[in-house]
Design an enzyme around this catalytic site. Sequence first.
Site, mmCIF file in Angstrom:
data_model
loop_
_atom_site.group_PDB
_atom_site.id
_atom_site.type_symbol
_atom_site.label_atom_id
_atom_site.label_comp_id
_atom_site.label_asym_id
_atom_site.label_seq_id
_atom_site.Cartn_x
_atom_site.Cartn_y
_atom_site.Cartn_z
ATOM 1 N N PRO A 45 0.821 -1.219 0.000
ATOM 2 C CA PRO A 45 0.000 0.000 0.000
ATOM 3 C C PRO A 45 0.853 1.266 0.000
ATOM 4 O O PRO A 45 1.967 1.264 0.525
ATOM 5 C CB PRO A 45 -0.799 -0.104 1.313
ATOM 6 C CG PRO A 45 -0.143 -1.148 2.129
ATOM 7 C CD PRO A 45 0.697 -2.000 1.234
ATOM 8 N N ASP A 46 0.351 2.350 -0.611
ATOM 9 C CA ASP A 46 1.058 3.629 -0.505
ATOM 10 C C ASP A 46 0.700 4.247 0.847
ATOM 11 O O ASP A 46 0.043 3.612 1.666
ATOM 12 C CB ASP A 46 0.745 4.543 -1.707
ATOM 13 C CG ASP A 46 -0.706 4.965 -1.787
ATOM 14 O OD1 ASP A 46 -1.461 4.701 -0.826
ATOM 15 O OD2 ASP A 46 -1.105 5.556 -2.799
ATOM 16 N N PHE A 47 1.178 5.453 1.115
ATOM 17 C CA PHE A 47 0.870 6.075 2.403
ATOM 18 C C PHE A 47 -0.489 6.732 2.401
ATOM 19 O O PHE A 47 -1.257 6.607 3.334
ATOM 20 C CB PHE A 47 1.902 7.175 2.702
ATOM 21 C CG PHE A 47 3.160 6.666 3.325
ATOM 22 C CD1 PHE A 47 3.363 5.325 3.539
ATOM 23 C CD2 PHE A 47 4.144 7.560 3.719
ATOM 24 C CE1 PHE A 47 4.533 4.870 4.110
ATOM 25 C CE2 PHE A 47 5.323 7.119 4.298
ATOM 26 C CZ PHE A 47 5.512 5.767 4.492
ATOM 27 N N ARG A 48 -0.719 7.496 1.335
ATOM 28 C CA ARG A 48 -1.768 8.498 1.453
ATOM 29 C C ARG A 48 -3.081 8.177 0.762
ATOM 30 O O ARG A 48 -4.051 8.897 0.981
ATOM 31 C CB ARG A 48 -1.233 9.856 0.984
ATOM 32 C CG ARG A 48 -0.198 10.392 1.952
ATOM 33 C CD ARG A 48 0.387 11.719 1.567
ATOM 34 N NE ARG A 48 1.427 12.105 2.511
ATOM 35 C CZ ARG A 48 2.681 11.679 2.477
ATOM 36 N NH1 ARG A 48 3.061 10.834 1.528
ATOM 37 N NH2 ARG A 48 3.553 12.075 3.376
ATOM 38 N N ASN A 121 10.901 5.007 -2.676
ATOM 39 C CA ASN A 121 10.454 3.739 -2.103
ATOM 40 C C ASN A 121 11.563 3.045 -1.325
ATOM 41 O O ASN A 121 12.740 3.195 -1.630
ATOM 42 C CB ASN A 121 9.907 2.833 -3.202
ATOM 43 C CG ASN A 121 8.658 3.411 -3.821
ATOM 44 O OD1 ASN A 121 8.076 4.347 -3.263
ATOM 45 N ND2 ASN A 121 8.241 2.884 -4.945
ATOM 46 N N ASP A 123 11.197 -0.331 -0.680
ATOM 47 C CA ASP A 123 10.884 -1.756 -0.827
ATOM 48 C C ASP A 123 11.929 -2.531 -1.638
ATOM 49 O O ASP A 123 11.826 -3.756 -1.768
ATOM 50 C CB ASP A 123 9.491 -1.934 -1.456
ATOM 51 C CG ASP A 123 9.336 -1.178 -2.778
ATOM 52 O OD1 ASP A 123 10.330 -1.001 -3.508
ATOM 53 O OD2 ASP A 123 8.195 -0.755 -3.086
ATOM 54 N N HIS A 140 15.085 7.987 0.107
ATOM 55 C CA HIS A 140 14.668 7.845 1.505
ATOM 56 C C HIS A 140 15.260 6.588 2.136
ATOM 57 O O HIS A 140 14.698 6.039 3.079
ATOM 58 C CB HIS A 140 13.142 7.856 1.603
ATOM 59 C CG HIS A 140 12.550 9.178 1.188
ATOM 60 N ND1 HIS A 140 11.221 9.361 0.909
ATOM 61 C CD2 HIS A 140 13.133 10.400 1.011
ATOM 62 C CE1 HIS A 140 11.010 10.635 0.563
ATOM 63 N NE2 HIS A 140 12.160 11.273 0.618
HETATM 64 P P1 CNA Z 1 2.297 8.718 -1.275
HETATM 65 O O1 CNA Z 1 2.335 10.052 -0.616
HETATM 66 O O2 CNA Z 1 1.528 7.630 -0.625
HETATM 67 O O3 CNA Z 1 1.683 8.985 -2.739
HETATM 68 C C1 CNA Z 1 1.438 7.950 -3.645
HETATM 69 C C2 CNA Z 1 0.943 8.576 -4.945
HETATM 70 O O4 CNA Z 1 0.823 7.559 -5.904
HETATM 71 C C3 CNA Z 1 -0.415 9.262 -4.815
HETATM 72 O O5 CNA Z 1 -0.391 10.473 -5.535
HETATM 73 C C4 CNA Z 1 -1.364 8.248 -5.457
HETATM 74 O O6 CNA Z 1 -2.462 8.869 -6.075
HETATM 75 C C5 CNA Z 1 -0.469 7.621 -6.481
HETATM 76 N N1 CNA Z 1 -0.806 6.249 -6.829
HETATM 77 C C6 CNA Z 1 -1.178 5.228 -6.007
HETATM 78 N N2 CNA Z 1 -1.360 4.094 -6.714
HETATM 79 C C7 CNA Z 1 -1.099 4.409 -8.011
HETATM 80 C C8 CNA Z 1 -1.134 3.679 -9.223
HETATM 81 N N3 CNA Z 1 -1.433 2.370 -9.263
HETATM 82 N N4 CNA Z 1 -0.818 4.319 -10.362
HETATM 83 C C9 CNA Z 1 -0.500 5.638 -10.367
HETATM 84 N N5 CNA Z 1 -0.460 6.381 -9.248
HETATM 85 C C10 CNA Z 1 -0.760 5.772 -8.093
HETATM 86 O O7 CNA Z 1 3.740 8.171 -1.586
HETATM 87 P P2 CNA Z 1 5.072 8.965 -1.986
HETATM 88 O O8 CNA Z 1 6.006 7.948 -2.450
HETATM 89 O O9 CNA Z 1 4.773 10.122 -2.851
HETATM 90 O O10 CNA Z 1 5.516 9.545 -0.565
HETATM 91 C C11 CNA Z 1 6.745 9.477 -0.125
HETATM 92 C C12 CNA Z 1 6.930 8.438 1.006
HETATM 93 C C13 CNA Z 1 6.103 7.206 0.878
HETATM 94 C C14 CNA Z 1 8.321 7.932 0.963
HETATM 95 O O11 CNA Z 1 9.008 8.365 2.072
HETATM 96 C C15 CNA Z 1 8.264 6.400 0.924
HETATM 97 O O12 CNA Z 1 9.252 5.830 1.704
HETATM 98 C C16 CNA Z 1 6.942 6.079 1.422
HETATM 99 N N6 CNA Z 1 6.364 4.770 1.061
HETATM 100 C C17 CNA Z 1 7.061 3.841 0.356
HETATM 101 C C18 CNA Z 1 6.489 2.620 0.038
HETATM 102 C C19 CNA Z 1 7.291 1.612 -0.739
HETATM 103 O O13 CNA Z 1 8.487 1.526 -0.573
HETATM 104 N N7 CNA Z 1 6.633 0.856 -1.624
HETATM 105 C C20 CNA Z 1 5.182 2.340 0.432
HETATM 106 C C21 CNA Z 1 4.476 3.307 1.163
HETATM 107 C C22 CNA Z 1 5.082 4.516 1.455
#
Ligand code: CNA
Length: 296
Positions: A45-48, A121, A123, A140
Amino acid sequence: ISDDTPPLTLSERSLAAVADFIKFGKARRIVVMTGAGISTAAGIPDFRSPETGLYANLAALNLPEPEAVFDLSFFRENPRPFYALAGELHPGTARYRPTVSHAFVALLARRRLLHMLFTQNIDCLERAAGIPPDRIVEAHGSFASQRCIDCKRVFADARMRECVARGEVPRCGGDSDHDDDAGHGTSRSGCGGLVKPDIVFFGEALPRAFFEQMDRAREADLILVMGTSLQVHPFAGLPNFAGETVPRVLFNLELVGSLGTRADDVMVLGDCDAGVRKLADELGWRDELEKTWREL
Ligand code: CNA
């Protein structure tokens, strides 16, 4: 700027024009900037994103606020919520597969078009996708290494994997916990401090590599921004490093940052895997992309 404003560099503000720009050899230094959105299709999952986001899921852990999971002073008091998350995400235990978007960046690297990938990311799926490590800046940090938060001694990867798999919180112990100088010199006992992966927590400095490589973004002749809300600084400023006439393409569910305000910005709103597949179609790379992804 509206969609009707004529572009300065591309023939039009479309993915087809971006593909032509690449095909005609005008993009030789592509810089890609990514975030959690490129890994959601892998099941992380993403964060937001409301409801499906990580912060929404963390409610079960009884944190004062979800962000506390990445807060150093909270971690010192209670590292368990972070390690619950680590159990999910750590590459030693997690079984997530890179997505089509990761495969697309790997394809750019294979075709020697990738100048640099800046990822937020943690991951490690970029590495799993075979993108050369010298083309990745993990802005990060990541789960790839870890150290004691007190004496800063590097903690061994194998020991870390063991702890995460057993659900234990690792602490800085004797030489067997560290492979830096085990077997050499006098044995040292660890300081007992908590061990933390080299992930950037709130208030911590970004890795040196970010600042050393930041200029790669200024050298770009094409910018691809994928799956990030561009809310975390200084990363969020990177797309603005590009020269005014450098095309910038956004693959995201929503509009973010300053993307869309320049004449050569191309917005591909929707799922990023679907967006890069469309670009691959325009480039005539679709079969190669699917093959690359299947074989990861
Ligand atoms: P965020 O703030 O959660 O934003 C994610 C963005 O991606 C949002 O604008 C969503 O609308 C968009 N989004 C989600 N799914 C999709 C999709 N399938 N296709 C296109 N767009 C999509 O995450 P950010 O990375 O911008 O924020 C920075 C943080 C989140 C960093 O410090 C990371 O370490 C942290 N993070 C990382 C992971 C990971 O490593 N996979 C997971 C969750 C959070």
